[in-house]
Scaffold this motif. Structure first.
Motif, PDB file in Angstrom:
ATOM      1  N   LEU A 141       0.853  -1.179   0.000  1.00 49.77           N
ATOM      2  CA  LEU A 141       0.000   0.000   0.000  1.00 49.77           C
ATOM      3  C   LEU A 141       0.890   1.231   0.000  1.00 49.77           C
ATOM      4  O   LEU A 141       1.871   1.268   0.747  1.00 49.77           O
ATOM      5  N   ASP A 182       0.095   6.724   4.583  1.00 45.76           N
ATOM      6  CA  ASP A 182       0.373   5.345   4.983  1.00 45.76           C
ATOM      7  C   ASP A 182       1.087   4.585   3.876  1.00 45.76           C
ATOM      8  O   ASP A 182       0.666   4.629   2.721  1.00 45.76           O
ATOM      9  N   THR A 213       2.687   0.603   3.347  1.00 43.96           N
ATOM     10  CA  THR A 213       2.898  -0.747   3.847  1.00 43.96           C
ATOM     11  C   THR A 213       3.751  -1.483   2.827  1.00 43.96           C
ATOM     12  O   THR A 213       3.412  -1.536   1.641  1.00 43.96           O
ATOM     13  N   GLN A 234       6.689  -4.942   2.248  1.00 39.44           N
ATOM     14  CA  GLN A 234       7.202  -6.220   2.729  1.00 39.44           C
ATOM     15  C   GLN A 234       8.613  -6.408   2.201  1.00 39.44           C
ATOM     16  O   GLN A 234       8.860  -6.263   0.994  1.00 39.44           O
ATOM     17  N   ILE A 271       6.825  -7.489   7.405  1.00 46.21           N
ATOM     18  CA  ILE A 271       5.904  -6.488   6.880  1.00 46.21           C
ATOM     19  C   ILE A 271       6.027  -5.225   7.729  1.00 46.21           C
ATOM     20  O   ILE A 271       6.067  -5.289   8.960  1.00 46.21           O
ATOM     21  N   TRP A 272       6.080  -4.101   7.054  1.00 45.43           N
ATOM     22  CA  TRP A 272       6.297  -2.808   7.692  1.00 45.43           C
ATOM     23  C   TRP A 272       5.185  -1.847   7.328  1.00 45.43           C
ATOM     24  O   TRP A 272       4.832  -1.718   6.147  1.00 45.43           O
ATOM     25  N   TYR A 273       4.660  -1.165   8.331  1.00 47.67           N
ATOM     26  CA  TYR A 273       3.634  -0.144   8.133  1.00 47.67           C
ATOM     27  C   TYR A 273       4.216   1.177   8.624  1.00 47.67           C
ATOM     28  O   TYR A 273       4.625   1.289   9.783  1.00 47.67           O
ATOM     29  N   HIS A 329       3.498   5.149   9.098  1.00 53.17           N
ATOM     30  CA  HIS A 329       2.411   6.133   9.149  1.00 53.17           C
ATOM     31  C   HIS A 329       2.998   7.520   9.334  1.00 53.17           C
ATOM     32  O   HIS A 329       3.811   7.738  10.222  1.00 53.17           O
ATOM     33  N   CYS A 378       7.345  10.241  11.033  1.00 50.66           N
ATOM     34  CA  CYS A 378       6.715   8.946  10.791  1.00 50.66           C
ATOM     35  C   CYS A 378       6.840   8.053  12.022  1.00 50.66           C
ATOM     36  O   CYS A 378       7.804   8.142  12.767  1.00 50.66           O
ATOM     37  N   HIS A 423       5.847  -2.889  12.700  1.00 50.65           N
ATOM     38  CA  HIS A 423       6.537  -4.042  12.123  1.00 50.65           C
ATOM     39  C   HIS A 423       5.848  -5.323  12.573  1.00 50.65           C
ATOM     40  O   HIS A 423       5.325  -5.391  13.683  1.00 50.65           O
ATOM     41  N   TYR A 478       0.906  -6.081  14.569  1.00 53.37           N
ATOM     42  CA  TYR A 478       2.002  -5.118  14.463  1.00 53.37           C
ATOM     43  C   TYR A 478       2.494  -4.734  15.854  1.00 53.37           C
ATOM     44  O   TYR A 478       1.719  -4.717  16.812  1.00 53.37           O
ATOM     45  N   GLN A 538       5.245  -1.574  17.542  1.00 54.00           N
ATOM     46  CA  GLN A 538       5.969  -0.368  17.157  1.00 54.00           C
ATOM     47  C   GLN A 538       7.448  -0.661  17.080  1.00 54.00           C
ATOM     48  O   GLN A 538       8.031  -1.254  17.979  1.00 54.00           O
TER      49      GLN A 538
END
Length: 91
Positions: free
Chosen positions: A19, A24, A26, A28, A35-37, A39, A49, A53, A61, A63
């Motif tokens: 994404l 945002d 996201t 991988q 997988i990392w998000y 924000h 940001c 993870h 997830y 932090q």
């Protein structure tokens, strides 16, 4: 807010882009599968940001940290990948 130029600079040979929107991202890692998000808070500093993870898609997830911008977040993620791929040392 992430700028289009920042998002376009994400390394598609290193990451699967899941994404990529204004606030945002996201991704991988193709190396670890993690997988990392990321924000973008836009507060208190422009572009700040928070990085989340998870090790597998089914995991929640947690932090991982903060970064000043998307580029710095990606640098932190790649550093974490190197740590994971080189193995954790027990002292």
């Amino acid at each position: 807010m992430f700028r289009t130029e920042e998002i376009e600079k994400l390394d598609k040979s290193y990451f699967n882009i899941i994404l990529a929107e204004n606030y945002d991202v996201t991704i991988q890692s193709k190396n670890t599968g993690h997988i990392w998000y990321i924000h973008n808070l836009e507060h208190p500093g422009k572009g700040e940001c928070i990085i989340f993870h998870k090790h597998k898609a089914s995991h929640p997830y947690h932090q991982h940290g903060r970064a000043r911008n998307l580029r710095q977040a990606v640098k932190s993620i790649k550093g974490h990948d190197m740590f994971q791929m080189n193995g954790r040392r027990n002292f």
